[in-house]
Enzyme design. Structure first.
Site, PDB file in Angstrom:
ATOM      1  N   THR A 202      -1.221  -2.342  10.224  1.00 53.92           N
ATOM      2  CA  THR A 202       0.056  -2.444   9.549  1.00 53.92           C
ATOM      3  C   THR A 202       1.046  -3.035  10.527  1.00 53.92           C
ATOM      4  O   THR A 202       0.877  -2.838  11.726  1.00 53.92           O
ATOM      5  CB  THR A 202       0.538  -0.984   9.259  1.00 53.92           C
ATOM      6  OG1 THR A 202      -0.453  -0.330   8.512  1.00 53.92           O
ATOM      7  CG2 THR A 202       1.875  -0.922   8.592  1.00 53.92           C
ATOM      8  N   ARG A 230      -6.243   2.126  -4.097  1.00 49.60           N
ATOM      9  CA  ARG A 230      -5.841   3.032  -3.003  1.00 49.60           C
ATOM     10  C   ARG A 230      -4.509   2.580  -2.385  1.00 49.60           C
ATOM     11  O   ARG A 230      -4.290   1.412  -2.102  1.00 49.60           O
ATOM     12  CB  ARG A 230      -6.938   3.029  -1.930  1.00 49.60           C
ATOM     13  CG  ARG A 230      -6.633   3.892  -0.693  1.00 49.60           C
ATOM     14  CD  ARG A 230      -6.047   3.081   0.449  1.00 49.60           C
ATOM     15  NE  ARG A 230      -5.896   3.863   1.670  1.00 49.60           N
ATOM     16  CZ  ARG A 230      -5.183   3.486   2.716  1.00 49.60           C
ATOM     17  NH1 ARG A 230      -4.556   2.335   2.719  1.00 49.60           N
ATOM     18  NH2 ARG A 230      -5.095   4.249   3.783  1.00 49.60           N
ATOM     19  N   GLY A 232      -1.880   3.584   0.909  1.00 51.88           N
ATOM     20  CA  GLY A 232      -1.718   4.370   2.129  1.00 51.88           C
ATOM     21  C   GLY A 232      -0.268   4.822   2.261  1.00 51.88           C
ATOM     22  O   GLY A 232       0.467   4.943   1.284  1.00 51.88           O
ATOM     23  N   ASP A 233       0.126   5.038   3.502  1.00 50.23           N
ATOM     24  CA  ASP A 233       1.481   5.520   3.778  1.00 50.23           C
ATOM     25  C   ASP A 233       2.535   4.414   3.737  1.00 50.23           C
ATOM     26  O   ASP A 233       3.725   4.686   3.533  1.00 50.23           O
ATOM     27  CB  ASP A 233       1.523   6.157   5.171  1.00 50.23           C
ATOM     28  CG  ASP A 233       1.113   5.162   6.261  1.00 50.23           C
ATOM     29  OD1 ASP A 233       0.073   4.468   6.070  1.00 50.23           O
ATOM     30  OD2 ASP A 233       1.804   5.061   7.284  1.00 50.23           O
ATOM     31  N   THR A 253       1.794   3.937  11.848  1.00 50.93           N
ATOM     32  CA  THR A 253       0.644   3.055  11.693  1.00 50.93           C
ATOM     33  C   THR A 253      -0.612   3.907  11.803  1.00 50.93           C
ATOM     34  O   THR A 253      -0.588   4.989  12.362  1.00 50.93           O
ATOM     35  CB  THR A 253       0.680   1.928  12.755  1.00 50.93           C
ATOM     36  OG1 THR A 253      -0.434   1.062  12.543  1.00 50.93           O
ATOM     37  CG2 THR A 253       0.635   2.462  14.164  1.00 50.93           C
ATOM     38  N   GLY A 254      -1.693   3.390  11.250  1.00 53.93           N
ATOM     39  CA  GLY A 254      -2.935   4.151  11.303  1.00 53.93           C
ATOM     40  C   GLY A 254      -3.335   4.677   9.945  1.00 53.93           C
ATOM     41  O   GLY A 254      -2.905   4.149   8.915  1.00 53.93           O
ATOM     42  N   GLY A 256      -3.359   6.062   6.753  1.00 55.96           N
ATOM     43  CA  GLY A 256      -2.250   6.425   5.885  1.00 55.96           C
ATOM     44  C   GLY A 256      -2.402   7.780   5.238  1.00 55.96           C
ATOM     45  O   GLY A 256      -1.413   8.513   5.066  1.00 55.96           O
TER      46      GLY A 256
END
Ligand code: GLY
Length: 341
Positions: A202, A230, A232-233, A253-254, A256
């Site tokens: 991200t 899907r 994520g965050d 980041t990473g 989510g």
């Protein structure tokens, strides 16, 4: 090589810390540092993104304009994780998520957006031109087209095409495996992990302008080969991004899923409100994730980066390998974040 020259270790942050404390001498904890803009963003690609943001911040422009223009650079690049050339979902479609937030707590978001080059700009239009915060899927695309954004053809970058073809050989869906370690290719080159899975990420960016006002942006294609639909965050205000002009700003980041379950960026900002430094606030939320995930925390990467009202930056990651790009009037560096493991 440019990146290597500019790279500094978190342990070398003493000098950076001194720089920031000098910069803030005489300021009370809550006093915004007017006239000293700063921008930070995730990973190596943040260096280029920060340059674009600085074209606005350096001239006294608004942080909101800077964080939009900054991450557009990454959306334009042909990398694995952000923009239309990125890794697709497991059905072969690139679906994009983005959000943006300003100093007035205005915010906008798009998710599951297809065939639009700059999701961050659509997120800004959602914020500025609709009574809503979030538009998703075909509705988000319809809004983007109505706003004049061209409908592009999906064209995977050569790396994303190769990665997808490789993934299709087994078509195993194991959930996202995200930057467990940056193996030297940079997070935006698809990197095959030892497990055989591919990483992703991200770009998140937060900035303070000359007025001492904050804004943030976050944009991604999400986990490579994810289930269709899907999220994520990154498009979720409070998870992938949060700005509170009284306190500061944070982005994530990473993986989510694990940022969402702790309302990550919001939680970091709330800890800064209670007086924790940005690095310590990020660390506390990483530790919270470890308490929840237990042994499984070894298999995922999550990192937070934040700036407080004094203009001090900080970050913390679950695993080594996360770095963030920082730019001020005096410094332009890539900083290796400290990590739990
Ligand atoms: N942090 C990006 C994602 O999980 O989609």
């Amino acid at each position: 090589m440019v990146h290597r020259r500019k790279f500094i270790q978190a342990s070398a942050l003493g000098s950076l810390g001194m720089f920031f404390s000098k910069m803030t001498a005489g300021q009370s904890a809550d006093t915004p540092v007017k006239g000293k803009p700063i921008v930070i963003s995730t990973w190596d690609a943040g260096l280029e993104a920060n340059k674009a943001a600085w074209e606005i911040l350096g001239k006294g422009g608004r942080a909101l304009d800077a964080v939009e223009k900054g991450v557009m650079v990454t959306e334009n690049s042909q990398n694995c994780c952000v923009g239309l050339g990125a890794n697709p979902d497991r059905d072969g479609f690139v679906t994009l998520d983005a959000c943006i937030m300003d100093e007035f707590s205005n915010c906008g978001s798009v998710a599951f957006l297809e065939r639009i080059k700059h999701p961050i700009s659509v997120a800004r239009r959602v914020m500025e031109k609709t009574p809503h915060v979030m538009l998703v899927g075909s509705g988000a695309q319809q809004f983007a087209v109505a706003e004049g954004f061209p409908l592009e053809e999906q064209k995977l970058s050569p790396d994303a095409q190769r990665a997808y073809e490789d993934w299709l050989k087994k078509s195993e869906y194991k959930g996202p495996a995200i930057n467990v370690e940056n193996k030297g290719h940079g997070p935006f080159a698809p990197t095959k992990l030892d497990s055989g899975e591919w990483n992703h990420d991200t770009i998140g960016m937060v900035a303070m302008d000359t007025q001492g006002n904050f804004s943030g942006s976050c944009t991604t294609s999400g986990a490579g080969f994810k289930m269709r639909g899907r999220l994520g965050d990154s498009p979720i205000i409070g998870a992938g991004l949060f700005v509170d002009n009284e306190v500061g700003a944070c982005t994530a980041t990473g993986q989510g899923e694990d940022v969402i379950r702790v309302a990550g960026s919001h939680s970091v900002v709330e800890l800064m409100r209670q007086g924790l430094s940005p690095e310590m606030a990020c660390k506390k939320i990483i530790e919270r994730i470890v308490r929840i995930k237990k042994e499984k925390a070894k298999d995922i990467q999550v990192a937070f980066l934040a700036i407080n009202k004094k203009g001090i930056p900080g970050a913390f990651a679950l695993h080594p390998g996360f770095s963030y790009a920082l730019k001020t009037g005096e410094r332009e560096v890539l900083v290796k974040a400290k990590s739990y493991y």
